[in-house]
Design a protein around this motif. Sequence first.
Motif: not given
Length: 390
Positions: A239, A256, A262, A284-285, A289
């Motif tokens: 990540m 991700s 992800l 990152n989404s 997450i």
Amino acid sequence: MDPITALLDDLLAEVRPLTSGAPATYIPELATADPDRLAFAVVGPRGRVRDVGDTDHEFTIQSISKPFVLALALSERGRDAVLAKVGAEPSGEPFNAISLEKHTGRPANPMVNAGAIATTALVEGAGIDDRMTRIVETLSAFAGRSLWVDEDVYASESATGDRNRALAHLLRSHGVIEGSVDIAVETYFRQCSLLVTVRDLAVMASTLAFGGVNPVTGHRVVAETVARDVLSIMASCGMYDFSGEWLLRVGLPAKSGVSGGLLAVAPSQFGVAAFSPRLDAHGNSVRGIAAVETLSERFGMHLLEPHESVSVPALTVEETDSGRVVRLSGELGFAGTERIAAILRELVEVLPADSSVTVDASDLGRTHPAALIALRAEFDSMPAGFRLAE
């Protein structure tokens, strides 16, 4: 709708109101993504896929390809050959940072772009087509279906990929990439442009979760040691510069991608995947997450959660015409032998000297070598009537 799917549906409803973040814009084709797309999927040990949301929507795999191409390189070259070119340490830096060791020029790890390009360069093949054939075959085996490249996204990545080309030339100057820079970089762009669904990612994650065996197809994709090595690097580096906090909060190996995908792996339990194009500052989404973190907390999936089954193996004691039988099942780890040894000692104390006791280990699904050695050693000190049936 079964209870687990209903739970996933509720989970999606919880994270849907999160509207912070935005789709990636540095690759023009990704900037056109619908920010409200949202999907989630889980695959367990029997290969059943449970998915909710925009489950049929295809998006490009992007950096989530990195652990699976790493698995291919490890399978073809071996761990030592891969580590000679790419490190395994967290960089603490963004995905496109110049993270090279001072004296060797190795990238920090295979999850940042520099390391991923170096890993792709290790895949066997004379040119882009040869290498992509190997990559597509491997990733398709992980997904359980044939995958293909989105040519528009590939063209967009190639047209805007000057930083990645610069990274590749820097790697070549250090001898990390030994062949053509163009072949390595264009192959990398194409692997990132493979189309997947959230269902595909969950199946791919579950294949890693079950030691390299795809639970949907039943086919072994990579060796168990390869899956373990990939998960180890994902746990500390998957990540990017959020990896430390992710491991603290969620406790699962994960990866991700900047298209909003992800995936996360609960070893020996299941693989999970989420999709939402809204990204945070780390790439990152945001909703991905939130969804995986919530699921991990509710299901107790954190790797460092205590698990009694490791130290207390499943066992039953039966009375038969030929004596007592202690039947073991599940997994026997080194710590679990202490529990079995304690039961055997108790039986020695309370049973007559000529008693017959058999420990039947034939139903164990998995036995660690050290556990078996310890168990055999325990029987060396037992009376003659005690025996181990493997």
